[in-house]
Each structure stands twice: as structure tokens, then as C-alpha cells.
Design an enzyme around this catalytic site. Structure first.
Site, PDB file in Angstrom:
ATOM      1  N   ASN A  13      19.456  46.434 -46.602  1.00 18.86           N
ATOM      2  CA  ASN A  13      18.894  47.762 -46.861  1.00 18.86           C
ATOM      3  C   ASN A  13      18.333  48.245 -45.523  1.00 18.86           C
ATOM      4  O   ASN A  13      17.335  47.711 -45.039  1.00 18.86           O
ATOM      5  CB  ASN A  13      17.793  47.618 -47.897  1.00 18.86           C
ATOM      6  CG  ASN A  13      17.378  48.891 -48.585  1.00 18.86           C
ATOM      7  OD1 ASN A  13      16.383  48.890 -49.306  1.00 18.86           O
ATOM      8  ND2 ASN A  13      18.088  49.987 -48.418  1.00 18.86           N
ATOM      9  N   ASN A  66      13.686  58.918 -47.943  1.00 19.14           N
ATOM     10  CA  ASN A  66      15.057  58.534 -48.278  1.00 19.14           C
ATOM     11  C   ASN A  66      16.036  59.243 -47.348  1.00 19.14           C
ATOM     12  O   ASN A  66      15.672  60.214 -46.666  1.00 19.14           O
ATOM     13  CB  ASN A  66      15.370  58.903 -49.733  1.00 19.14           C
ATOM     14  CG  ASN A  66      14.559  58.097 -50.716  1.00 19.14           C
ATOM     15  OD1 ASN A  66      14.518  56.876 -50.666  1.00 19.14           O
ATOM     16  ND2 ASN A  66      13.880  58.797 -51.631  1.00 19.14           N
ATOM     17  N   CYS A  75       8.769  51.560 -50.759  1.00 19.89           N
ATOM     18  CA  CYS A  75      10.046  50.894 -50.517  1.00 19.89           C
ATOM     19  C   CYS A  75       9.745  49.442 -50.174  1.00 19.89           C
ATOM     20  O   CYS A  75       9.129  49.157 -49.140  1.00 19.89           O
ATOM     21  CB  CYS A  75      10.813  51.570 -49.380  1.00 19.89           C
ATOM     22  SG  CYS A  75      12.361  50.717 -48.950  1.00 19.89           S
ATOM     23  N   ASN A  77      11.764  46.721 -49.443  1.00 21.08           N
ATOM     24  CA  ASN A  77      12.450  46.192 -48.261  1.00 21.08           C
ATOM     25  C   ASN A  77      11.934  46.871 -46.996  1.00 21.08           C
ATOM     26  O   ASN A  77      11.803  46.246 -45.941  1.00 21.08           O
ATOM     27  CB  ASN A  77      13.960  46.388 -48.379  1.00 21.08           C
ATOM     28  CG  ASN A  77      14.570  45.495 -49.447  1.00 21.08           C
ATOM     29  OD1 ASN A  77      14.101  44.383 -49.692  1.00 21.08           O
ATOM     30  ND2 ASN A  77      15.603  45.977 -50.102  1.00 21.08           N
ATOM     31  N   HIS A 144      11.967  52.869 -62.028  1.00 24.31           N
ATOM     32  CA  HIS A 144      13.152  52.026 -62.128  1.00 24.31           C
ATOM     33  C   HIS A 144      13.571  51.855 -63.588  1.00 24.31           C
ATOM     34  O   HIS A 144      12.725  51.656 -64.467  1.00 24.31           O
ATOM     35  CB  HIS A 144      12.895  50.643 -61.534  1.00 24.31           C
ATOM     36  CG  HIS A 144      13.022  50.603 -60.045  1.00 24.31           C
ATOM     37  ND1 HIS A 144      14.232  50.411 -59.411  1.00 24.31           N
ATOM     38  CD2 HIS A 144      12.102  50.740 -59.072  1.00 24.31           C
ATOM     39  CE1 HIS A 144      14.036  50.430 -58.097  1.00 24.31           C
ATOM     40  NE2 HIS A 144      12.756  50.631 -57.869  1.00 24.31           N
ATOM     41  N   ASN A 176      15.603  55.273 -60.246  1.00 24.06           N
ATOM     42  CA  ASN A 176      16.504  54.274 -59.672  1.00 24.06           C
ATOM     43  C   ASN A 176      17.054  53.451 -60.832  1.00 24.06           C
ATOM     44  O   ASN A 176      16.405  53.329 -61.882  1.00 24.06           O
ATOM     45  CB  ASN A 176      15.738  53.355 -58.716  1.00 24.06           C
ATOM     46  CG  ASN A 176      15.141  54.116 -57.549  1.00 24.06           C
ATOM     47  OD1 ASN A 176      15.820  54.474 -56.602  1.00 24.06           O
ATOM     48  ND2 ASN A 176      13.830  54.371 -57.623  1.00 24.06           N
ATOM     49  N   GLU A 194      20.369  53.696 -55.891  1.00 20.06           N
ATOM     50  CA  GLU A 194      19.086  54.193 -55.407  1.00 20.06           C
ATOM     51  C   GLU A 194      19.004  55.712 -55.398  1.00 20.06           C
ATOM     52  O   GLU A 194      19.860  56.390 -54.814  1.00 20.06           O
ATOM     53  CB  GLU A 194      18.798  53.659 -54.005  1.00 20.06           C
ATOM     54  CG  GLU A 194      18.290  52.232 -54.009  1.00 20.06           C
ATOM     55  CD  GLU A 194      17.448  51.910 -52.790  1.00 20.06           C
ATOM     56  OE1 GLU A 194      16.537  52.711 -52.443  1.00 20.06           O
ATOM     57  OE2 GLU A 194      17.716  50.865 -52.172  1.00 20.06           O
ATOM     58  N   CYS A 204      17.388  46.359 -52.968  1.00 25.17           N
ATOM     59  CA  CYS A 204      16.263  47.245 -53.251  1.00 25.17           C
ATOM     60  C   CYS A 204      15.071  46.383 -53.645  1.00 25.17           C
ATOM     61  O   CYS A 204      15.091  45.732 -54.703  1.00 25.17           O
ATOM     62  CB  CYS A 204      16.615  48.223 -54.369  1.00 25.17           C
ATOM     63  SG  CYS A 204      15.236  49.308 -54.833  1.00 25.17           S
ATOM     64  N   GLY A 205      14.041  46.379 -52.809  1.00 26.10           N
ATOM     65  CA  GLY A 205      12.895  45.511 -53.051  1.00 26.10           C
ATOM     66  C   GLY A 205      12.105  45.882 -54.282  1.00 26.10           C
ATOM     67  O   GLY A 205      11.716  45.008 -55.076  1.00 26.10           O
ATOM     68  N   THR A 206      11.843  47.177 -54.493  1.00 30.00           N
ATOM     69  CA  THR A 206      11.114  47.588 -55.689  1.00 30.00           C
ATOM     70  C   THR A 206      11.966  47.364 -56.942  1.00 30.00           C
ATOM     71  O   THR A 206      11.439  47.101 -58.019  1.00 30.00           O
ATOM     72  CB  THR A 206      10.684  49.063 -55.603  1.00 30.00           C
ATOM     73  OG1 THR A 206      11.825  49.879 -55.310  1.00 30.00           O
ATOM     74  CG2 THR A 206       9.629  49.254 -54.528  1.00 30.00           C
ATOM     75  N   GLY A 207      13.302  47.448 -56.770  1.00 31.18           N
ATOM     76  CA  GLY A 207      14.209  47.185 -57.893  1.00 31.18           C
ATOM     77  C   GLY A 207      14.207  45.711 -58.282  1.00 31.18           C
ATOM     78  O   GLY A 207      14.222  45.359 -59.468  1.00 31.18           O
TER      79      GLY A 207
END
Length: 268
Positions: A13, A66, A75, A77, A144, A176, A194, A204-207
């Protein structure tokens, strides 16, 4: 205007990182799109502008955009990359506080190219049904939708992800979309559409954090939980001991790779 930047990535990412010591760098939407364009600019999933965080009660401040120019509250990542950048280039320690759109969060340098970050769960995940399928919606700093699938390799992430991202149920902000394969044992595979990139990203870290919360709460999997990304990186999620997962908001610790690719200048 000539801007110095560093290209970084967290599990593929990728981001453009700019340190704005003067606080005068305020790019327009068109300029952000141009910088992030893979054909006409540097190319990235997003732009991070870092600055001193004294006025925010933190070591540093991170503003994340973004690739379509929209501002994002968080974010995962990107936060790992920000932590590594501040540690290496701005004389930050191994434990760094960073002010974000989702509050003051912590990044800890745990290895040469490994960083652990704290990610908040802003909205408790709940089970919903769309087109007769069970899905799970909540927020880890950004919204998400977590969608369990039988065969993640064959999932049409862009096609199905785009439909769900713009579904009227999540209007007007959208969401997302994270597709996850849940094995009986071992790491889970995850693929994410995303919002703001409007396509699938490498990670995707938050994902991943959202998926970990869902797998723990609804599928009774015990942490630490591991996830395999599109490019086969492995990221780990643990939950903070002081947080009760039955309450909101808990928070999670996300550990994974972060790397510097190159540095340069660009005229915008």
C-alpha cells in the site's frame, strides 16, 4: 513549487510522504491527484503530509489524503510508514505519538522495517444483511464493510466491491469493502476495495483491523490474528489488554512491514 518527498509503502500500500516544516503546504485536490497519478505523477494510493505535532498534543501530525484528493481520517498502513519516517528522518524515538483525524495514535518501531500502530475502533461492528448475505459494518477510523467469502481468489473485488462501496445503505460517505476468507486454522486472506482509491489495493491496515474485530467477535477466533495480503505480506492484529471487546470503542495493535522506496523532488 518544488516539493521534496519520500515514496514509502506498507505491505504494498504505497504513499507519498511530505514533511511540511513550515505548515504552508496545502495542495489542491487536482495537485494531489496529479502527484498520485501512476501515469503522470509519482504514483501512489495516497499522500501523507507530516508536520510538527506540538499544537496537537503529539510528537507529529499526519494529514492523509486518498489518491482522488479526498481527506481520510485514518490509514493504518500509512500510520506505520509515518512512524518509520519520523523515526528515521525526524529524530523521533522508537515510540512516537502522531495526531490524526481519528485522534492521537501511537507508532512503535519493533524492527528494521516493522512497525506496530494502535488503531481505534470508532464504531462497533454489527451484522447486517445485503442481498441475503451476512456482512459486518463498523469503523476503524474510517468505515469498513467486512464480507466473508468462500473463495477469495475468485472474488470480483473491483466489481462487487464497487457496488457495495456505493450502496445506498452507506450513503453519502460510502464505505471501504473487505473480502475475507476464514480458514479453520492459520492466517486469513484478505482483499480490499478502498474508498478514495476506487479500486483494489495491495493491503489496507484499517481493513485488516476491521476484519480482525469481526473474526474475533462473530467467529470466536482468538487473537493474535494473522492476515495474508494480496502480495503475501503477513500482518498481525492483537487487542489492547485494557480494552473490553464488548464495549465501544476498543482498540487494536496492528503490526506489519513499512519501507522507504526512494526520495526525490517534484514540481507542482
Amino acid at each position: 513549487m518544488k516539493i521534496e518527498f519520500t515514496k514509502m509503502h506498507g505491505a504494498g500500500n504505497d504513499f507519498i510522504v511530505v514533511f511540511d516544516a513550515s505548515g504552508k503546504f496545502h495542495p489542491s485536490t487536482a495537485e494531489i491527484k496529479g502527484m498520485c497519478s501512476r501515469n503522470r505523477g509519482i504514483g501512489a494510493d495516497g499522500l501523507m503530509i507530516l508536520s510538527h505535532g506540538k499544537n496537537y498534543g503529539a510528537d507529529f501530525r499526519m494529514d492523509f489524503f486518498n489518491s482522488d484528493g479526498s481527506l481520510a481520517g485514518m490509514c493504518g498502513n500509512g500510520l506505520r510508514c509515518a512512524g518509520l519516517f519520523c523515526h528515521r528522518k525526524l529524530r523521533g524515538g522508537k515510540k512516537i505519538s502522531i495526531s490524526t483525524g481519528s485522534g492521537i495514535l501511537e507508532a512503535v518501531i519493533t524492527g528494521k522495517n516493522t512497525v506496530q500502530v494502535k488503531i481505534p475502533v470508532k464504531e462497533k461492528f454489527r451484522e447486517i444483511s445485503l442481498a441475503g448475505k451476512k456482512m459486518y459494518f463498523g469503523s476503524t477510523g474510517v468505515p469498513h464493510l467486512v464480507v466473508p467469502v468462500k473463495d477469495i481468489r475468485k472474488t470480483d473485488v473491483c466489481g462487487e466491491g464497487r457496488k457495495l462501496r456505493f450502496h445506498r445503505r452507506f450513503a453519502p460517505a460510502g464505505t471501504n469493502v473487505d473480502f475475507i476468507g476464514i480458514p479453520l486454522r492459520g492466517p486469513c486472506r484478505i482483499r480490499t476495495y478502498e474508498r478514495g482509491v476506487e479500486g483494489e489495493t495491495s493491503a489496507c491496515g484499517t481493513g485488516i483491523t476491521a476484519a480482525a474485530v469481526v473474526i474475533h467477535e462473530f467467529f470466536r477466533k482468538r487473537p493474535p490474528l494473522q492476515f495474508i495480503t494480496v502480495e503475501d505480506d503477513i500482518l498481525k492484529v492483537e487487542f489492547c489488554e485494557s480494552d473490553n471487546m464488548l464495549t465501544t470503542p476498543p482498540s487494536a495493535l496492528l503490526t506489519g512491514p513499512a519501507a522507504e522506496v526512494y526520495s526525490g523532488t517534484i514540481n507542482i
